[in-house]
Design an enzyme around this catalytic site. Sequence first.
Site, PDB file in Angstrom:
ATOM      1  N   GLY A  52      14.508  41.980  19.176  1.00  0.00           N
ATOM      2  CA  GLY A  52      14.484  43.322  18.609  1.00  0.00           C
ATOM      3  C   GLY A  52      14.454  44.328  19.737  1.00  0.00           C
ATOM      4  N   GLN A  97      12.626  52.514  23.797  1.00  0.00           N
ATOM      5  CA  GLN A  97      12.536  51.562  24.918  1.00  0.00           C
ATOM      6  C   GLN A  97      13.685  51.749  25.907  1.00  0.00           C
ATOM      7  OE1 GLN A  97      11.914  48.000  22.167  1.00  0.00           O
ATOM      8  NE2 GLN A  97      10.590  47.461  23.884  1.00  0.00           N
ATOM      9  N   CYS A 117       6.746  41.847  24.253  1.00  0.00           N
ATOM     10  CA  CYS A 117       7.419  43.156  24.219  1.00  0.00           C
ATOM     11  C   CYS A 117       8.210  43.339  25.505  1.00  0.00           C
ATOM     12  CB  CYS A 117       6.368  44.263  24.071  1.00  0.00           C
ATOM     13  SG  CYS A 117       7.072  45.919  23.964  1.00  0.00           S
ATOM     14  N   LEU A 118       9.430  43.807  25.358  1.00  0.00           N
ATOM     15  CA  LEU A 118      10.258  44.034  26.540  1.00  0.00           C
ATOM     16  C   LEU A 118       9.662  45.120  27.427  1.00  0.00           C
ATOM     17  CD1 LEU A 118      13.802  43.943  24.861  1.00  0.00           C
ATOM     18  CD2 LEU A 118      12.482  42.050  25.845  1.00  0.00           C
ATOM     19  N   HIS A 169       6.918  45.626  14.386  1.00  0.00           N
ATOM     20  CA  HIS A 169       6.776  45.875  15.833  1.00  0.00           C
ATOM     21  C   HIS A 169       7.708  47.014  16.270  1.00  0.00           C
ATOM     22  CE1 HIS A 169       6.368  44.215  20.121  1.00  0.00           C
ATOM     23  NE2 HIS A 169       7.431  45.011  20.213  1.00  0.00           N
ATOM     24  N   GLU A 170       8.955  46.970  15.778  1.00  0.00           N
ATOM     25  CA  GLU A 170       9.934  47.984  16.218  1.00  0.00           C
ATOM     26  C   GLU A 170       9.616  49.360  15.632  1.00  0.00           C
ATOM     27  OE1 GLU A 170      11.564  47.094  18.623  1.00  0.00           O
ATOM     28  OE2 GLU A 170      11.484  44.924  18.382  1.00  0.00           O
ATOM     29  N   HIS A 197       7.151  51.087  17.630  1.00  0.00           N
ATOM     30  CA  HIS A 197       7.708  51.770  18.812  1.00  0.00           C
ATOM     31  C   HIS A 197       8.153  53.187  18.460  1.00  0.00           C
ATOM     32  CE1 HIS A 197       7.683  48.878  22.077  1.00  0.00           C
ATOM     33  NE2 HIS A 197       8.308  47.958  21.375  1.00  0.00           N
TER      34      HIS A 197
HETATM   35  O1  K1U Z   1      10.521  45.411  20.859  1.00  0.00           O
HETATM   36  C1  K1U Z   1      10.512  44.586  21.757  1.00  0.00           C
HETATM   37  O2  K1U Z   1       9.869  44.786  22.788  1.00  0.00           O
HETATM   38  C2  K1U Z   1      11.259  43.300  21.573  1.00  0.00           C
HETATM   39  C3  K1U Z   1      10.337  42.144  21.222  1.00  0.00           C
HETATM   40  C4  K1U Z   1      10.336  41.963  19.707  1.00  0.00           C
HETATM   41  C5  K1U Z   1       9.267  41.084  19.151  1.00  0.00           C
HETATM   42  C6  K1U Z   1       8.967  39.840  19.661  1.00  0.00           C
HETATM   43  C7  K1U Z   1       7.993  39.052  19.073  1.00  0.00           C
HETATM   44  C8  K1U Z   1       7.314  39.510  17.957  1.00  0.00           C
HETATM   45  C9  K1U Z   1       7.604  40.747  17.451  1.00  0.00           C
HETATM   46  C10 K1U Z   1       8.586  41.538  18.036  1.00  0.00           C
HETATM   47  C11 K1U Z   1      10.872  40.919  21.935  1.00  0.00           C
HETATM   48  O3  K1U Z   1      11.880  40.405  21.600  1.00  0.00           O
HETATM   49  S1  K1U Z   1       9.955  40.351  23.274  1.00  0.00           S
HETATM   50  C12 K1U Z   1      10.627  38.752  23.588  1.00  0.00           C
HETATM   51  C13 K1U Z   1       9.953  37.795  22.677  1.00  0.00           C
HETATM   52  O4  K1U Z   1       8.771  37.908  22.470  1.00  0.00           O
HETATM   53  C14 K1U Z   1      10.680  36.725  22.021  1.00  0.00           C
HETATM   54  C15 K1U Z   1      11.947  36.398  22.404  1.00  0.00           C
HETATM   55  C16 K1U Z   1      12.598  35.396  21.736  1.00  0.00           C
HETATM   56  C17 K1U Z   1      12.000  34.711  20.754  1.00  0.00           C
HETATM   57  C18 K1U Z   1      10.709  35.020  20.374  1.00  0.00           C
HETATM   58  C19 K1U Z   1      10.041  36.025  21.016  1.00  0.00           C
HETATM   59 ZN    ZN Z   2       8.153  45.973  21.941  1.00  0.00          ZN
END
Ligand code: K1U
Ligand code: ZN
Length: 159
Positions: A50, A55, A103-104, A145-146, A149
């Site tokens: 996401g 971001q 979170c990125l 989560h998004e 943000h």
């Molecule tokens: O918004 C963001 O920072 C992106 C975030 C979204 C997210 C991840 C996990 C739970 C809720 C929302 C990410 O993608 S961070 C990377 C990550 O945690 C992930 C990547 C691939 C598979 C599973 C998790």
């Molecule tokens: Zn995030």
Amino acid sequence: MSVVLPVAQRGEEILTLKAASVTQNEFNSAWLEQLALAMQVTMLERNGVGIAAPQVYISKRVIIVASRPNLRYPDAPEMPAVTMINPEIVEYSAETCLGEEGCLSVPEQRGQVERAYAVKVRYDTLQGERVEQYYEGFPARIVQHEIDHLNGILFVERL
Ligand code: K1U
Ligand code: ZN
């Protein structure tokens, strides 16, 4: 052609702001389409599931949700990336669940966050068409989560 955009990191003001709604005259525009494409390229490059416009330093209410199975959520559905403009959660399930988040914008920190198990989200497409969609499990977590943000909230504030 689209580019990978820099991702704002925890501590930067842009991540604390309430993002502005996309306005009627921005729908169907090249700039909104380019923003969504660049967000998607950036999300894929960073291996995310996401991303939200703040971001990538754009304080507008645009998110992308792209669930796929992964180590922590092996049963997560694989879905094509969905771009949501001005998303609003219109129903939360009473049932909540704990789940791991990353979170990125907060590299190297993960945590267990309590969220509604399911949500109904109302959003507009890039063309301005209204959609209502129900999500449960991991996709519902990503949506929450998004949208956080867009309201200036990081998951670490919910730990
Ligand atoms: O918004 C963001 O920072 C992106 C975030 C979204 C997210 C991840 C996990 C739970 C809720 C929302 C990410 O993608 S961070 C990377 C990550 O945690 C992930 C990547 C691939 C598979 C599973 C998790
Ligand atoms: Zn995030």
